[in-house]
Design an enzyme around this catalytic site. Sequence first.
Site, short mmCIF file in Angstrom:
data_model
loop_
_atom_site.label_atom_id
_atom_site.label_comp_id
_atom_site.label_asym_id
_atom_site.label_seq_id
_atom_site.Cartn_x
_atom_site.Cartn_y
_atom_site.Cartn_z
N LYS A 85 37.66 -1.76 32.06
CA LYS A 85 37.58 -2.82 31.05
C LYS A 85 38.80 -3.74 31.14
O LYS A 85 38.67 -4.96 31.08
CB LYS A 85 37.46 -2.19 29.65
CG LYS A 85 36.10 -1.53 29.41
CD LYS A 85 36.04 -0.67 28.15
CE LYS A 85 34.69 0.04 28.08
NZ LYS A 85 34.55 0.96 26.93
N GLN A 105 37.88 3.96 22.32
CA GLN A 105 37.09 4.59 23.38
C GLN A 105 36.61 5.97 22.91
O GLN A 105 37.39 6.77 22.41
CB GLN A 105 37.93 4.71 24.67
CG GLN A 105 37.15 5.20 25.87
CD GLN A 105 36.05 4.23 26.32
OE1 GLN A 105 36.18 3.02 26.20
NE2 GLN A 105 34.96 4.76 26.84
N ASP A 139 32.53 -3.41 19.92
CA ASP A 139 31.61 -2.36 20.39
C ASP A 139 30.33 -2.34 19.55
O ASP A 139 29.36 -1.68 19.93
CB ASP A 139 32.28 -0.98 20.25
CG ASP A 139 32.78 -0.43 21.58
OD1 ASP A 139 32.23 -0.83 22.62
OD2 ASP A 139 33.71 0.40 21.54
N1 GUN Z 1 32.10 5.81 25.44
C1 GUN Z 1 30.98 5.68 26.18
N2 GUN Z 1 30.48 4.43 26.07
C2 GUN Z 1 31.31 3.75 25.24
C3 GUN Z 1 31.32 2.42 24.75
O1 GUN Z 1 30.46 1.58 25.03
N3 GUN Z 1 32.35 2.10 23.93
C4 GUN Z 1 33.31 3.02 23.58
N4 GUN Z 1 34.27 2.62 22.75
N5 GUN Z 1 33.33 4.26 24.02
C5 GUN Z 1 32.32 4.62 24.85
#
Ligand code: GUN
Length: 287
Positions: free
Chosen positions: A52, A96, A119
């Site tokens: 990211k 996350q 998110d």
């Molecule tokens: N863990 C797995 N997929 C995601 C996501 O799209 N966002 C976040 N914050 N954690 C994740």
Amino acid sequence: MKLIDGKETAARVKEEIAAEIARRAAEGKKTPHLVALLVGNDPASETYVAAKVKACQLVGMKSTELRFPADATAEQLIETIDRLNSDDDVDGYIIQLPLPPHLPADDLLGRVDPAKDVDGFHPFNVGKMMLGLPAHLPATPAGILELLHRHRVETAGRHCVIVGRSNIVGTPLAVLMSRKSPRANCTVTLCHGATPDLKTFTLQADILVVAIGVPRFITPDMVKQGAVVIDVGVHRVPAPTKSGYRLVGDVDFENVAPRCSAITPVPGGVGPMTIASLLRNTLEAAR
Ligand code: GUN
């Protein structure tokens, strides 16, 4: 069989985002800023957050990674969340997942300012999504819709079968795919771990989306000839490679692909689209 190349499609989405960020800069507007909170050392989470941050750099977006030890307290995270909520330079941030089990994930996600919740995990954004109101959409389902649209996969009136009911993927995707919109308008079936005789359902799928978290779970006998298959899973399995592993999805790709009209690979399918959607949400938050 057509390969739905998410890496290439995400690259095009990122080019569009980069162009808008450059345009904004020329108009004297601020650079969008994404912050990622990472608690502990889960190897998959480390990989995702690094990807990211790299994607932010590629499109000219500012990014900050905030790392916490695995034994971080809820109070420490609350203090950070409150600070990020009131920091005008931060347009969006993500926590996350998964968090270590001692932390109250739902409480922490519920404390994020919904406007900065890129998110789309805050109950306010989930509720708005449910009602079809403008909201930050969760990145993986949004990425899947974008992928289907850009690869001209017909959705209206088709049967979309989703395997997996997580809050991050399956459940929001079921809502989005059933919406009355030119990019959706599917009949949706949401299957999960307690669905008896799963194959009865998956064999009906015109579009089969798999997010069940089990390596190579979907075998060719479960897929209708000519189906479009979208594989959300990512798993490391031992392999005689330099790293000692290779990545596979929730679909037995080698054997399922010949039955499909189109299929996403792992890696290089849904994953890159998830990141592109997160960048888009952050740009929208900055707007
Ligand atoms: N863990 C797995 N997929 C995601 C996501 O799209 N966002 C976040 N914050 N954690 C994740």
